[in-house]
Scaffold this active site. Structure first.
Site, PDB file in Angstrom:
ATOM      1  N   TRP A  27      45.590  29.194  44.487  1.00  0.00           N
ATOM      2  CA  TRP A  27      44.822  28.748  43.946  1.00  0.00           C
ATOM      3  C   TRP A  27      44.739  26.989  43.850  1.00  0.00           C
ATOM      4  O   TRP A  27      45.779  26.748  43.301  1.00  0.00           O
ATOM      5  CB  TRP A  27      44.305  29.011  41.833  1.00  0.00           C
ATOM      6  CG  TRP A  27      43.847  28.102  41.071  1.00  0.00           C
ATOM      7  CD1 TRP A  27      42.038  28.456  41.462  1.00  0.00           C
ATOM      8  CD2 TRP A  27      43.548  26.715  40.151  1.00  0.00           C
ATOM      9  NE1 TRP A  27      42.189  26.835  40.146  1.00  0.00           N
ATOM     10  CE2 TRP A  27      42.945  27.142  39.938  1.00  0.00           C
ATOM     11  CE3 TRP A  27      45.331  27.298  40.092  1.00  0.00           C
ATOM     12  CZ2 TRP A  27      42.764  25.630  38.821  1.00  0.00           C
ATOM     13  CZ3 TRP A  27      45.546  25.461  38.638  1.00  0.00           C
ATOM     14  CH2 TRP A  27      44.419  25.566  38.348  1.00  0.00           C
TER      15      TRP A  27
ATOM     16  N   GLU B 169      41.665  32.408  44.680  1.00  0.00           N
ATOM     17  CA  GLU B 169      41.057  32.582  43.306  1.00  0.00           C
ATOM     18  C   GLU B 169      40.057  31.743  43.255  1.00  0.00           C
ATOM     19  O   GLU B 169      40.278  30.283  43.704  1.00  0.00           O
ATOM     20  CB  GLU B 169      42.239  32.858  42.688  1.00  0.00           C
ATOM     21  CG  GLU B 169      41.950  32.893  41.175  1.00  0.00           C
ATOM     22  CD  GLU B 169      43.450  32.236  39.994  1.00  0.00           C
ATOM     23  OE1 GLU B 169      44.077  32.122  40.198  1.00  0.00           O
ATOM     24  OE2 GLU B 169      42.736  32.735  38.951  1.00  0.00           O
TER      25      GLU B 169
ATOM     26  N   LYS C 176      36.663  29.130  40.933  1.00  0.00           N
ATOM     27  CA  LYS C 176      37.329  28.751  39.195  1.00  0.00           C
ATOM     28  C   LYS C 176      35.720  27.735  39.479  1.00  0.00           C
ATOM     29  O   LYS C 176      34.858  27.290  40.335  1.00  0.00           O
ATOM     30  CB  LYS C 176      37.964  28.134  38.957  1.00  0.00           C
ATOM     31  CG  LYS C 176      38.540  28.014  37.589  1.00  0.00           C
ATOM     32  CD  LYS C 176      39.667  27.521  37.208  1.00  0.00           C
ATOM     33  CE  LYS C 176      40.058  27.001  35.978  1.00  0.00           C
ATOM     34  NZ  LYS C 176      41.683  26.100  35.241  1.00  0.00           N
TER      35      LYS C 176
ATOM     36  N   ASP D 147      39.606  36.174  38.690  1.00  0.00           N
ATOM     37  CA  ASP D 147      39.609  35.917  37.276  1.00  0.00           C
ATOM     38  C   ASP D 147      39.170  36.013  36.290  1.00  0.00           C
ATOM     39  O   ASP D 147      37.836  34.739  36.416  1.00  0.00           O
ATOM     40  CB  ASP D 147      40.883  34.365  36.719  1.00  0.00           C
ATOM     41  CG  ASP D 147      41.650  33.991  35.779  1.00  0.00           C
ATOM     42  OD1 ASP D 147      41.093  34.201  35.562  1.00  0.00           O
ATOM     43  OD2 ASP D 147      42.283  33.459  35.643  1.00  0.00           O
TER      44      ASP D 147
ATOM     45  N   HIS E 152      36.832  33.139  35.064  1.00  0.00           N
ATOM     46  CA  HIS E 152      36.489  31.378  35.596  1.00  0.00           C
ATOM     47  C   HIS E 152      34.922  31.910  36.369  1.00  0.00           C
ATOM     48  O   HIS E 152      34.491  31.442  37.446  1.00  0.00           O
ATOM     49  CB  HIS E 152      37.336  31.705  36.913  1.00  0.00           C
ATOM     50  CG  HIS E 152      38.207  31.480  36.974  1.00  0.00           C
ATOM     51  ND1 HIS E 152      39.648  30.900  37.562  1.00  0.00           N
ATOM     52  CD2 HIS E 152      39.533  31.063  35.760  1.00  0.00           C
ATOM     53  CE1 HIS E 152      40.701  30.843  37.931  1.00  0.00           C
ATOM     54  NE2 HIS E 152      40.670  31.080  36.289  1.00  0.00           N
TER      55      HIS E 152
ATOM     56  N   HIS F  99      42.898  38.501  37.823  1.00  0.00           N
ATOM     57  CA  HIS F  99      42.999  38.137  37.150  1.00  0.00           C
ATOM     58  C   HIS F  99      42.849  38.437  35.941  1.00  0.00           C
ATOM     59  O   HIS F  99      42.044  38.131  35.752  1.00  0.00           O
ATOM     60  CB  HIS F  99      43.905  36.662  37.073  1.00  0.00           C
ATOM     61  CG  HIS F  99      44.326  35.690  37.974  1.00  0.00           C
ATOM     62  ND1 HIS F  99      45.057  34.569  37.900  1.00  0.00           N
ATOM     63  CD2 HIS F  99      45.532  36.017  39.123  1.00  0.00           C
ATOM     64  CE1 HIS F  99      45.923  34.236  39.040  1.00  0.00           C
ATOM     65  NE2 HIS F  99      46.416  35.168  39.428  1.00  0.00           N
TER      66      HIS F  99
ATOM     67  N   ASP G 101      37.720  28.738  29.563  1.00  0.00           N
ATOM     68  CA  ASP G 101      39.032  29.749  30.530  1.00  0.00           C
ATOM     69  C   ASP G 101      40.645  29.217  29.640  1.00  0.00           C
ATOM     70  O   ASP G 101      40.646  28.548  30.483  1.00  0.00           O
ATOM     71  CB  ASP G 101      38.856  29.391  31.653  1.00  0.00           C
ATOM     72  CG  ASP G 101      40.575  29.431  32.699  1.00  0.00           C
ATOM     73  OD1 ASP G 101      40.674  30.863  32.024  1.00  0.00           O
ATOM     74  OD2 ASP G 101      40.555  28.820  32.960  1.00  0.00           O
TER      75      ASP G 101
ATOM     76  N   ASP H 253      42.157  31.459  28.560  1.00  0.00           N
ATOM     77  CA  ASP H 253      43.933  31.920  28.617  1.00  0.00           C
ATOM     78  C   ASP H 253      44.694  32.794  27.186  1.00  0.00           C
ATOM     79  O   ASP H 253      45.816  32.641  27.409  1.00  0.00           O
ATOM     80  CB  ASP H 253      44.330  31.174  29.142  1.00  0.00           C
ATOM     81  CG  ASP H 253      44.239  31.037  30.547  1.00  0.00           C
ATOM     82  OD1 ASP H 253      44.098  32.539  31.463  1.00  0.00           O
ATOM     83  OD2 ASP H 253      43.947  30.062  31.154  1.00  0.00           O
TER      84      ASP H 253
ATOM     85  N   ASP I   8      47.117  36.926  33.503  1.00  0.00           N
ATOM     86  CA  ASP I   8      47.309  35.575  33.920  1.00  0.00           C
ATOM     87  C   ASP I   8      47.083  35.333  32.579  1.00  0.00           C
ATOM     88  O   ASP I   8      45.273  34.573  31.772  1.00  0.00           O
ATOM     89  CB  ASP I   8      46.496  35.319  34.676  1.00  0.00           C
ATOM     90  CG  ASP I   8      46.340  32.986  34.985  1.00  0.00           C
ATOM     91  OD1 ASP I   8      47.273  33.085  34.606  1.00  0.00           O
ATOM     92  OD2 ASP I   8      45.174  33.274  35.629  1.00  0.00           O
TER      93      ASP I   8
HETATM   94  C1  RNT Z   1      44.093  28.628  36.657  1.00  0.00           C
HETATM   95  C2  RNT Z   1      44.291  29.733  36.812  1.00  0.00           C
HETATM   96  C3  RNT Z   1      45.462  30.125  37.781  1.00  0.00           C
HETATM   97  C4  RNT Z   1      46.642  30.058  37.077  1.00  0.00           C
HETATM   98  C5  RNT Z   1      47.825  30.284  37.444  1.00  0.00           C
HETATM   99  C6  RNT Z   1      48.988  29.866  36.516  1.00  0.00           C
HETATM  100  O1  RNT Z   1      42.392  28.334  35.767  1.00  0.00           O
HETATM  101  O2  RNT Z   1      43.761  30.543  36.212  1.00  0.00           O
HETATM  102  O3  RNT Z   1      45.396  31.645  38.174  1.00  0.00           O
HETATM  103  O4  RNT Z   1      46.358  30.376  35.463  1.00  0.00           O
HETATM  104  O5  RNT Z   1      48.366  29.512  38.624  1.00  0.00           O
HETATM  105 ZN    ZN Z   2      44.271  32.713  37.273  1.00  0.00          ZN
END
Ligand code: RNT
Ligand code: ZN
Length: 410
Positions: free
Chosen positions: A179, A220, A222, A253, A256, A280, A288, A290, A320
């Site tokens: 990523w 990945e 985004k 993810d 994303h 993820h 995003d 998290d 994640d």
């Molecule tokens: C970032 C991505 C990625 C990170 C990690 C730390 O938006 O989700 O996966 O969270 O690599």
């Molecule tokens: Zn991620």
């Protein structure tokens, strides 16, 4: 309670024993970076790349030893099969001999291999394309500056080598996820060139030989990041087309995408056209963000899609998220248990629902789906914890550890 629940599920055609057996054998890859707010050990740079941790809860891990001890406690308090997911920034340098990201070697991860072996874990890996002075103008693999681009290509190659080393040492295949944060804050004048360079860089990384049965490279996508609101080089379309033409694995993810886009709805399409799919699992709140994964609708829906497609062994499930506002070990355990609970919920869905849809009986489908929500899944979950030898109440143990160990970290 479990026996009663077993009976009730049997009545709707669900075998709880089979569900528990599958749950026990499903691996979830646990990200190491919840333990120290994505800081790592290789640089003193602030977290960059448009991702952010917020909060300042005391006791974050500052050294490999602390991170490993915290991670071990989190593992001890969660059932099931796990893998550890590492970032390149978590390299451990012996005797202070530093190696930059373009010079990382397997030996810089030897301590992690010992850790994984001791805990019976496989290892997944991520090159770290952020929090580093060679990120110039927010760009890495898509940079127009050849020196910058080459540096990061080299990093990718080194990481491939390390991933294969992990697979060889543990005997378990390694998922290496790429990523990059590359993008622009404001309206670009050229959207194409950065993407051309990103594709070229990826091709260069993947040109070195590696064993494709041991290392699964994932990419990945985004939609945007903080400070990168206008444009992301590695968009969904870029990544989907790249993985399909180069025969690597897509990674979705669920933080994303645009807020009304659901990864649960994407899984079936991706499975149709890819041998493997990686996830993820996170909890985006308005962006995003998290947040810690909870036992919520979308997590359940994602797991249902995997189970319904009979694709547990085709999907790499990884967590994640990074919450710095609460006890970090509790964040780990709550998130991981939530994924597993959602998986159990999915495994307890009767196959007969599909037939209702096929014959157009949407009235009954709605009734049966609603019924499921109040079935005694909690009793099955408790039985699972009991069999796995972990307690329902993990908070007390974490609190004890916080009072004795974390409070000392000033
Ligand atoms: C970032 C991505 C990625 C990170 C990690 C730390 O938006 O989700 O996966 O969270 O690599
Ligand atoms: Zn991620």
């Amino acid at each position: 309670m479990y026996n009663k629940a077993k009976e009730m599920y049997a009545r709707i055609g669900v075998d709880t024993e089979k569900a528990l057996e599958t749950l026990k054998n499903t691996t979830v890859s646990i990200h190491c970076w919840q333990g120290d707010d994505v800081v790592g050990f290789d640089s003193k740079e602030a977290l960059s790349g448009g991702i952010q941790t917020t909060g300042n809860y005391p006791g974050k891990a500052r050294t490999p030893g602390e991170l490993m001890a915290d991670y071990e406690l989190a593992m001890k308090l969660t059932p099931g099969k796990k893998k550890i997911n590492l970032h390149a920034s978590y390299a451990i340098f012996k005797d202070g001999v530093f190696a930059d990201r373009d010079a990382l070697k397997p030996e810089h991860f030897a301590v992690w291999v010992d850790f994984a072996k001791k805990n019976g874990l496989g290892i997944d890996f991520n090159p770290t394309y952020f929090s580093h002075p060679m990120v110039k103008d927010g760009l890495t693999l898509s940079s127009p500056d050849e020196e910058v681009r080459k540096f990061w290509v080299e990093h990718g190659k080194r990481c491939l080598e390390i991933s294969e080393y992990f697979a060889n040492e543990t005997g378990i295949p390694c998922v290496m996820n790429i990523w990059i944060p590359d993008g622009y804050k404001d309206i670009p004048a050229d959207r194409l060139s950065p993407r051309q360079r990103f594709a070229q860089s990826l091709d260069e990384i993947l040109s070195i030989p590696y064993d494709k049965t041991k290392v699964f490279v994932t990419l990945e996508s985004k939609v945007f990041g903080i400070g990168l609101e206008a444009y992301t080089v590695g968009s969904a379309e870029f990544c989907m087309n790249y993985v399909n033409t180069r025969h690597i694995t897509p990674l979705m993810d669920n933080g994303h995408y645009h807020p009304t886009e659901m990864v649960s709805d994407k899984i079936s399409s991706m499975l149709l056209f890819n041998e493997k799919v990686a996830l993820h699992v996170t909890r985006p709140m308005r962006w995003d963000s998290d947040h810690v994964v909870l036992f919520d609708d979308e997590t359940r829906e994602m797991m249902k899609e995997i189970v319904r497609a009979d694709a547990i062994d085709r999907v790499f499930i990884a967590t994640d998220y990074f919450d710095a506002s609460i006890n970090r070990i509790s964040a780990w355990v709550t998130g991981l248990r939530s994924v597993q609970k959602a998986l159990l919920y999915a495994l307890l869905e009767p196959a007969s629902l599909k037939a209702l849809q096929e014959r157009g009986d949407f009235t009954q489908l709605m009734v049966r789906q609603e019924e499921l929500k109040t079935m005694p899944m909690g009793a099955v979950w408790e039985e699972y914890l009991k069999r796995e030898g972990v307690t329902e109440d993990y908070y007390s143990e974490i609190k004890k550890y916080e009072d004795v160990v974390l409070k000392e970290r000033k």
